[in-house]
Structure formats: structure tokens, C-alpha cells
Design a protein around this motif. Sequence first.
Motif, mmCIF file in Angstrom:
data_model
loop_
_atom_site.group_PDB
_atom_site.id
_atom_site.type_symbol
_atom_site.label_atom_id
_atom_site.label_comp_id
_atom_site.label_asym_id
_atom_site.label_seq_id
_atom_site.Cartn_x
_atom_site.Cartn_y
_atom_site.Cartn_z
ATOM 1 N N SER A 11 10.769 -18.040 11.139
ATOM 2 C CA SER A 11 10.304 -19.415 10.859
ATOM 3 C C SER A 11 9.345 -19.432 9.533
ATOM 4 C CB SER A 11 9.286 -19.726 11.910
ATOM 5 O OG SER A 11 7.933 -18.893 11.882
ATOM 6 N N LEU A 12 9.247 -20.581 9.120
ATOM 7 C CA LEU A 12 8.716 -20.803 7.642
ATOM 8 C C LEU A 12 7.397 -20.247 7.920
ATOM 9 C CD1 LEU A 12 9.727 -24.158 6.342
ATOM 10 C CD2 LEU A 12 10.452 -21.967 5.650
ATOM 11 N N PRO A 13 6.641 -20.311 8.817
ATOM 12 C CA PRO A 13 5.197 -19.645 8.688
ATOM 13 C C PRO A 13 5.153 -18.302 8.661
ATOM 14 C CG PRO A 13 5.257 -21.480 10.438
ATOM 15 C CD PRO A 13 6.699 -21.102 9.816
ATOM 16 N N VAL A 14 6.134 -17.359 9.190
ATOM 17 C CA VAL A 14 6.683 -15.918 8.773
ATOM 18 C C VAL A 14 6.512 -15.857 7.603
ATOM 19 C CG1 VAL A 14 7.779 -14.122 9.475
ATOM 20 C CG2 VAL A 14 7.241 -15.656 11.051
ATOM 21 N N LEU A 15 7.525 -16.593 6.833
ATOM 22 C CA LEU A 15 7.751 -16.186 5.192
ATOM 23 C C LEU A 15 6.635 -16.641 4.388
ATOM 24 C CD1 LEU A 15 11.191 -17.913 4.839
ATOM 25 C CD2 LEU A 15 10.410 -15.810 5.979
ATOM 26 N N LEU A 16 5.816 -17.682 5.044
ATOM 27 C CA LEU A 16 4.472 -17.841 4.050
ATOM 28 C C LEU A 16 3.501 -16.627 4.362
ATOM 29 C CD1 LEU A 16 4.082 -21.729 4.911
ATOM 30 C CD2 LEU A 16 4.413 -20.425 2.564
ATOM 31 N N ALA A 17 3.393 -16.205 5.727
ATOM 32 C CA ALA A 17 2.440 -15.093 5.923
ATOM 33 C C ALA A 17 2.823 -13.914 4.904
ATOM 34 C CB ALA A 17 2.393 -14.681 7.286
ATOM 35 N N LYS A 18 4.239 -13.527 4.797
ATOM 36 C CA LYS A 18 4.383 -12.602 3.770
ATOM 37 C C LYS A 18 4.271 -12.958 2.421
ATOM 38 C CE LYS A 18 7.939 -9.090 3.177
ATOM 39 N NZ LYS A 18 9.126 -8.347 3.604
ATOM 40 N N SER A 19 4.385 -13.976 2.144
ATOM 41 C CA SER A 19 4.050 -14.556 0.609
ATOM 42 C C SER A 19 2.506 -14.353 0.383
ATOM 43 C CB SER A 19 4.304 -16.062 0.601
ATOM 44 O OG SER A 19 5.907 -16.174 0.611
ATOM 45 N N HIS A 20 1.608 -14.511 1.339
ATOM 46 C CA HIS A 20 0.137 -14.429 1.001
ATOM 47 C C HIS A 20 0.065 -12.570 1.017
ATOM 48 C CE1 HIS A 20 -2.046 -18.255 1.599
ATOM 49 N NE2 HIS A 20 -0.886 -18.545 2.404
ATOM 50 N N VAL A 21 0.708 -12.029 1.707
ATOM 51 C CA VAL A 21 0.729 -10.552 1.338
ATOM 52 C C VAL A 21 0.721 -10.278 -0.218
ATOM 53 C CG1 VAL A 21 1.506 -8.198 1.895
ATOM 54 C CG2 VAL A 21 1.373 -9.789 3.687
ATOM 55 N N TYR A 22 1.898 -10.883 -0.516
ATOM 56 C CA TYR A 22 2.216 -10.669 -2.211
ATOM 57 C C TYR A 22 0.969 -11.089 -2.860
ATOM 58 C CZ TYR A 22 7.031 -9.228 -1.726
ATOM 59 O OH TYR A 22 8.184 -8.512 -1.339
ATOM 60 N N ALA A 23 0.454 -12.385 -2.459
ATOM 61 C CA ALA A 23 -0.694 -12.747 -3.163
ATOM 62 C C ALA A 23 -1.978 -11.777 -3.282
ATOM 63 C CB ALA A 23 -1.076 -14.254 -2.786
ATOM 64 N N ALA A 24 -2.100 -11.388 -2.114
ATOM 65 C CA ALA A 24 -3.292 -10.334 -1.789
ATOM 66 C C ALA A 24 -2.986 -9.056 -2.619
ATOM 67 C CB ALA A 24 -3.535 -10.003 -0.326
ATOM 68 N N TYR A 25 -1.776 -8.371 -2.741
ATOM 69 C CA TYR A 25 -1.357 -7.188 -3.550
ATOM 70 C C TYR A 25 -1.502 -7.484 -5.076
ATOM 71 C CZ TYR A 25 1.014 -3.279 -5.062
ATOM 72 O OH TYR A 25 1.459 -1.926 -5.474
ATOM 73 N N ARG A 26 -1.117 -8.701 -5.381
ATOM 74 C CA ARG A 26 -1.248 -9.413 -6.650
ATOM 75 C C ARG A 26 -2.664 -9.199 -7.065
ATOM 76 N NH1 ARG A 26 -2.149 -14.347 -9.273
ATOM 77 N NH2 ARG A 26 -1.150 -14.685 -11.240
ATOM 78 N N ALA A 27 -3.719 -9.612 -6.245
ATOM 79 C CA ALA A 27 -5.062 -9.654 -6.598
ATOM 80 C C ALA A 27 -5.610 -8.278 -6.884
ATOM 81 C CB ALA A 27 -5.861 -10.369 -5.523
ATOM 82 N N THR A 28 -4.988 -7.150 -6.138
ATOM 83 C CA THR A 28 -5.540 -5.860 -6.277
ATOM 84 C C THR A 28 -5.359 -5.456 -7.823
ATOM 85 O OG1 THR A 28 -3.589 -4.672 -5.648
ATOM 86 C CG2 THR A 28 -5.251 -5.291 -3.995
ATOM 87 N N GLN A 29 -4.519 -5.730 -8.513
ATOM 88 C CA GLN A 29 -3.784 -5.547 -9.966
ATOM 89 C C GLN A 29 -3.096 -4.084 -10.042
ATOM 90 O OE1 GLN A 29 -4.387 -7.117 -13.247
ATOM 91 N NE2 GLN A 29 -4.815 -8.792 -11.599
ATOM 92 N N ALA A 30 -2.833 -3.596 -8.678
ATOM 93 C CA ALA A 30 -2.196 -2.505 -8.647
ATOM 94 C C ALA A 30 -0.641 -2.158 -9.204
ATOM 95 C CB ALA A 30 -2.122 -1.860 -7.168
ATOM 96 N N ALA A 31 0.033 -3.459 -8.748
ATOM 97 C CA ALA A 31 1.310 -3.696 -9.370
ATOM 98 C C ALA A 31 1.427 -3.658 -11.105
ATOM 99 C CB ALA A 31 2.217 -4.868 -8.716
ATOM 100 N N GLN A 32 0.249 -4.417 -11.473
ATOM 101 C CA GLN A 32 0.068 -4.649 -12.862
ATOM 102 C C GLN A 32 -0.142 -3.469 -13.688
ATOM 103 O OE1 GLN A 32 -1.215 -6.489 -10.489
ATOM 104 N NE2 GLN A 32 -1.556 -8.636 -10.998
ATOM 105 N N ALA A 33 -0.747 -2.566 -12.851
ATOM 106 C CA ALA A 33 -1.141 -1.186 -13.498
ATOM 107 C C ALA A 33 0.147 -0.321 -13.418
ATOM 108 C CB ALA A 33 -2.043 -0.492 -12.740
ATOM 109 N N GLU A 34 1.088 -0.559 -12.287
ATOM 110 C CA GLU A 34 2.251 0.314 -12.328
ATOM 111 C C GLU A 34 3.216 -0.060 -13.234
ATOM 112 O OE1 GLU A 34 5.466 1.578 -8.806
ATOM 113 O OE2 GLU A 34 3.863 0.113 -8.210
ATOM 114 N N HIS A 35 3.519 -1.561 -13.303
ATOM 115 C CA HIS A 35 4.479 -2.258 -14.201
ATOM 116 C C HIS A 35 4.163 -2.772 -15.385
ATOM 117 C CE1 HIS A 35 6.835 -1.430 -10.564
ATOM 118 N NE2 HIS A 35 6.047 -2.126 -9.790
ATOM 119 N N GLY A 36 2.971 -2.967 -15.682
ATOM 120 C CA GLY A 36 2.605 -3.888 -16.798
ATOM 121 C C GLY A 36 2.417 -5.226 -16.708
#
Length: 274
Positions: free
Chosen positions: A190-215
Motif C-alpha cells: 500500500s502507499l502508506p507502507v511506501l511512505l513509511a519507508k520513505s520516512h526511514v530514508y528521511a530519518a537516515y538523512r538527518a543523521t548525516q551518516a550517508a553524507q559522511a560515507e558518500h559526500g
Amino acid sequence: MKNISPNELDRIARTLSSRDWRILNFVSAQKFATTTHLRRLCFTDHATIGAATRATLRVLDRLLERRLVGRLERRVGGGRRGSAGFIWHLDVAGERLTRPAGAPKRHVREPSIAFLEHTLAVTDTVVALHELAQDGGPALTRFEVETAAWRRFLGPHGIPVILKPDLYAQLSSDDYDDHWYLEVDRGTESLPVLLAKSHVYAAYRATQAAQAEHGVFPRVVWIVPTQRRVARLEAAIHADLGLPDRIFTCITPEELPATLRAEASSPEQRKEEP
């Protein structure tokens, strides 16, 4: 069947060509691949698709005899697809030769239809990325599938969370490295499931961990089966005030090559949005 001794395994390894190793390593990473996937990936110098398919099957049958690969009873598209629809996985010798040092033995179990269809869709995406490079696009210099691409982090309230991309890919040209998370949706969630996973991406982005790994934080590409689902998911992401919608792209599978070419050439993909 009898076990394969270390000496026999070493003898088999010494007879393998570079293309044999590429097939084994690819199937090891993807878990399952069809004859067509392997033909598109490794047999690109034949005059016709038929000739390439026959050459693919000759090699796979040789690897099958040596217990390097096995194949499922079921086929993609049913019996009418013939040998092009065979689904391949590692057998005992191939598993031992590609198993990382110190890693536990990997067992191949009969997959559910839903799991198999999703896995093959991810495999198709990886093959499309390789074909993009063969067609003059950026090179696929790194890719990680499922568990290799997963990242653990602490969520907003200190709760452990796992980001689970279907695929991470790094595409490189002479001037740039571009980074992507790819999600392959077959229209079963369902779309709510896809949105929930999108929120996980947003939360991970806020940690800056991926930015440190990839620039940079990788662009998240949702690959969905129809244009109608593209429109619905785009609208849902845009309407959700908790999602930075500029990091998400929604497309159909057919749009993947053009999307990666277009967005990889844009400087917006290489800088962090505020």
C-alpha cells in the motif's frame, strides 16, 4: 550427491574463465537470475539474441554439471518461455567458491513466489544499470543488494532502526560519482507502507551518516509498475510535510536509464538540499 573435496574444488576453480567468475559472482550477489539476465550481462558480442541465448545455455549447462550453479523447477513466464526463462542460483561448489572468508554457509531454499518475483525485479534493475554503462552511460562502479546495502542507525528517539534499500548503486563518469538508493515496488504494498519507508530514508538523512560515507545523500528512486502509481506516490510524498520530496524520484522500470542519465548530469544530484 557426493561432497566436493577441497582438491576437487581447487581444480574446478583453476578451470574457470573470467566470464565464469563474473556469472558466479553476479548470481552470488543477486541470489537468483534468469538465463535472459545472464545473457544480457555476459553475452553481448553475438550477432543475434538467439545465438547469445544458446551460448549462455552452453556455459550454464557446463557450470551446472560441475555443481557451480543450479536452477529452479519453475520458470519465468511459464513453460512457454523455454530455456530463456530458467532461474539460476548457486549450487554447492559455486557457493563455496564465492563465500567470503569467515562467512557462514549460505543455503538456497525454495523461495516464495512473491520473494522470487521481487528478487528477479531487483536483478533486472542491476542488469539495466550494467547495460546503461555498455550504452555509453556512466559506469556502475559499485552496487550493493539488500543486506549489503542496509544501514543501522538510531532514530529520532534513540530507537535502533535499519534502513533497507533494495539496491545501492554508484555510477561514475570521468568527472563525477553519483549515488543512488533504488527501491523496486511491484505494486503489492500500500502507499502508506511506501511512505513509511520513505520516512526511514528521511530519518537516515538527518543523521548525516550517508553524507559522511558518500559526500552526498544518495537520491532515492522508487521504481513502480505503472504511471498511475508513479503519480499517486509522487502526490503522496509531496503532500507529506515530513518528507524532503526533492530527494525522491518516482519512475517506471522503462524510465530508469533516461532518468539516471538526466539526473546524473544535473548538479542538483551532487549537493545537499537544505
